[in-house]
Design a protein around this motif. Structure first.
Motif, mmCIF file in Angstrom:
data_model
loop_
_atom_site.group_PDB
_atom_site.id
_atom_site.type_symbol
_atom_site.label_atom_id
_atom_site.label_comp_id
_atom_site.label_asym_id
_atom_site.label_seq_id
_atom_site.Cartn_x
_atom_site.Cartn_y
_atom_site.Cartn_z
ATOM 1 N N VAL A 7 0.911 -1.190 0.136
ATOM 2 C CA VAL A 7 -0.011 -0.100 -0.015
ATOM 3 C C VAL A 7 0.811 1.363 -0.011
ATOM 4 N N ALA A 8 1.923 1.108 0.941
ATOM 5 C CA ALA A 8 2.851 2.240 1.055
ATOM 6 C C ALA A 8 3.493 2.832 -0.479
ATOM 7 N N ARG A 9 4.028 1.725 -1.017
ATOM 8 C CA ARG A 9 4.496 1.825 -2.290
ATOM 9 C C ARG A 9 3.391 2.355 -3.340
ATOM 10 N N GLU A 10 2.349 1.640 -3.435
ATOM 11 C CA GLU A 10 1.193 2.174 -4.106
ATOM 12 C C GLU A 10 0.838 3.536 -4.136
ATOM 13 N N ALA A 11 0.947 3.983 -3.060
ATOM 14 C CA ALA A 11 0.210 5.473 -2.442
ATOM 15 C C ALA A 11 1.457 6.377 -2.499
ATOM 16 N N GLY A 12 2.645 5.844 -2.723
ATOM 17 C CA GLY A 12 4.052 6.562 -2.708
ATOM 18 C C GLY A 12 4.418 7.342 -1.448
ATOM 19 N N THR A 17 2.938 6.227 7.582
ATOM 20 C CA THR A 17 1.917 7.066 7.273
ATOM 21 C C THR A 17 0.459 6.271 6.835
ATOM 22 N N VAL A 18 0.881 5.051 6.110
ATOM 23 C CA VAL A 18 -0.325 4.181 5.872
ATOM 24 C C VAL A 18 -0.967 3.907 7.204
ATOM 25 N N LYS A 25 -4.548 7.698 14.205
ATOM 26 C CA LYS A 25 -3.983 7.943 15.324
ATOM 27 C C LYS A 25 -2.901 9.163 15.371
ATOM 28 N N ARG A 26 -2.725 9.704 14.141
ATOM 29 C CA ARG A 26 -2.288 10.975 14.361
ATOM 30 C C ARG A 26 -2.855 11.764 12.860
ATOM 31 N N PRO A 27 -2.606 13.072 12.958
ATOM 32 C CA PRO A 27 -3.052 13.792 11.899
ATOM 33 C C PRO A 27 -2.575 13.422 10.530
ATOM 34 N N ILE A 28 -3.269 13.490 9.329
ATOM 35 C CA ILE A 28 -2.792 13.174 7.985
ATOM 36 C C ILE A 28 -3.432 14.157 7.243
ATOM 37 N N SER A 29 -2.742 14.567 6.119
ATOM 38 C CA SER A 29 -3.155 15.649 5.261
ATOM 39 C C SER A 29 -4.272 14.914 4.575
ATOM 40 N N THR A 32 -3.214 13.034 1.075
ATOM 41 C CA THR A 32 -2.413 11.841 1.367
ATOM 42 C C THR A 32 -3.268 10.822 1.709
ATOM 43 N N ARG A 33 -4.294 11.091 2.882
ATOM 44 C CA ARG A 33 -5.141 10.122 3.391
ATOM 45 C C ARG A 33 -5.992 9.677 2.052
#
Lengths: 346, 346
Positions: A7-12, A17-18, A25-29, A32-33
DNA sequence: TTGAAAGCGTTACCAT
DNA sequence: ATGGTAACGCTTTCAA
């Protein structure tokens, strides 16, 4: 099977972050989300719970041990446990021990190996050391439901069994019964003893005894009831009414009466405990147990322990008598009444 | 909670030695083995299943999805699945969807997240994409039991439903019924359609139709049967006999009759399917399903796939009619017979 | 017969 | 707001 890495790779983005995008559990833009979520969807990613549990040291799984899942009592109680578990975002492993000690022992091991966060114990038995050891180790909190465990004094939720026995005694004596019987599961079960004690105390308060030969212990299921009923009705002076410690056994008693041509309630009045759905169908007078609530309350007790520790006091729930068609005045009593009525007429 | 590391230290050996001593996957000298076992005992060590699954890529867990655990059909079938699972040293997660799609979807996710090695699907519904997606991904083998899944054609084990319908038709027609009804669960369920089709074909072979207004679909449980029976008996020309697609619904029909003073089988003959334990108690004529065997066979099918892959052919089990007291000749038929008997006497 | 070490897929902590 | 990385407890190579 796609992993978080894919998933990390696919989403870059990075793995962490994934993880955080998914757990919140922590803020994500926002962009990105979204990218993460899309990647998840595309790959059909499902987080691996084993890995999660391992890393987080919490499985978010509860164990539920029941004596016999084919007794309709348990599914409803299980549903209560499950619903509360789901509310807390937990899931449930249900183990049916079938009254078999070996099986029970194995299940305890399984639950411990699986690292469940807590256990609801609804199986009565537990004669085995396994559970005692587990409780002693203190790693996994255990609460009991319906049946307290011998020598263990767990927190839990139980019916007021003595009260139930008293209520039944009052009901039967009021109907005019004088010769009373009791049929229960294995005598070492606390519920059985308590229900009998209440029953005896209740009849005694009306100046009536429960004869020793009218107290039968048998297998906890319908077959046991059938056998016990056969013994009871074969007595020289059989009782005119019997209190059966649970509905499954009471159904067995009914079955015996049917197959041997005994009228219920004419020849024998029958009272059970549990108020299974089938009790309504066959018109069985019984003590109602709030099964769903018992399960749910047990689960809540467990979460209470999980969240704040301690050893909450046992919860006792009120029995309720549901009168149906399996109880009535004894036959001799009926003719007695009729005789008097006729006298009155004259 | 003691870990393998603790055991290794306690026994004075390496981690891998402990692992192998426990799994037996490579030869270990007797003294070493003993030392390890003693350490295990002393520390009360239980291998962590999550870690084990993670490392070995196999959870040794099967998922079982049932529609409604409080339907007595399922516990018995579940026992069948469980026993076979245990034989293979697997354990079981039971999920009761309660006919709720959201719940079902969640459970599918849970099972996938938990990385179960296989799934036995006994819930019928599965209108949702979730399961289809899972099957399509092909990661986890799925077998169906009792109810085939729409549009999915899974391997599985099923009752010969058409045959069951025919047998019921033959039985009722032989008793003299001419006006026949059918009550089933949701019409989209394959079993319901198949049982109806067999029933209609069976009556047709005797030159009898099943009138459209005598076919009622309702909720799959006792309540549904009750409602459907009310509709059926309120008809201008109500049927004298009804085939109900499962016992729980049939119990509902019986309940309706009781509460509205209809005689069974006098006013209405009732036949169910499943042969639940309670069917015997209430004298319900029904089609016997070998529930335990269905579950066990499904599990065996699953292990077959797990071990050798492929897509085994569906197994079909024979229905068996069990005649009890809920079926008999229709009332008019009885008077008819009596009339003839009287004629004969003269 | 034994030990060391590289994963397994996550989370959680420490950086940036 | 994001990335890197050390655990978590075990199994499984690879070496000795």
């Amino acid at each position: 099977m796609a992993t978080i890495k894919d998933v990390a790779r696919e989403a870059g983005v990075s793995i962490s972050t994934v993880s955080h995008a998914l757990s919140g559990k922590r803020p994500i833009s926002e962009p990105t989300r979204r990218r993460v979520l899309e990647a998840v969807e595309r790959l059909g990613y499902r987080p691996n719970w084993n890995a999660r549990s391992l890393a987080s040291r919490s499985t978010r799984v509860l164990g539920l041990v029941v004596a016999d899942i084919s007794n309709p009592f348990y599914p409803t109680a299980a549903r209560g446990v499950e619903d509360v578990a789901i509310q807390h975002d937990y899931s449930l492993i249900i183990c049916s021990t079938d009254g078999d000690e070996r099986r029970e022992r194995e299940y305890i091991d399984v639950l411990e190996a699986r690292q469940v966060d807590g256990i609801v114990y609804m199986a009565g038995l537990a004669a085995n050391r396994r559970l005692a050891e587990l409780v002693a180790r203190g790693g996994i909190p255990v609460v009991a439901a319906d049946e307290q465990l011998r020598d263990l004094d767990l927190p839990g939720v139980f019916l007021m069994n003595e009260r139930a026995g008293e209520m039944v005694a009052d009901h039967l004596v009021a109907l005019g019964h004088r010769r009373l019987g009791f049929i229960g599961g294995p005598r070492h079960l606390p519920t059985v003893g308590e229900r009998l004690a209440g029953f005896v105390a209740g009849t005694a308060s009306h100046g009536l005894p429960v004869a020793d030969e009218c107290v039968i212990y048998a297998d906890n299921r319908a077959e046991g009831g059938q056998v016990a009923a056969a013994v009871l009705t074969a007595l020289d002076r059989p009782p005119t009414a019997v209190f059966v410690a649970n509905d499954m056994m009471a159904l067995g008693v009914l079955e015996h009466c049917r197959s041997s041509g005994l009228a219920v309630p004419g020849d024998l009045s029958v009272v059970g405990v549990d108020d299974l759905p089938v009790a309504r169908l066959v018109g069985l007078t019984t003590i109602h147990q709030p099964m769903y609530e018992i399960g749910a309350t047990a689960a809540r007790l467990l979460f209470e322990i999980l969240e704040s520790g301690g050893h909450p006091a046992p919860v006792r729930v009120q029995p309720e008598l549901v009168v149906r068609s399996s109880t009535g005045p004894p036959l001799d009593r009926i003719s007695d009444l009729e005789a008097r009525a006729q006298l009155a007429v004259r």
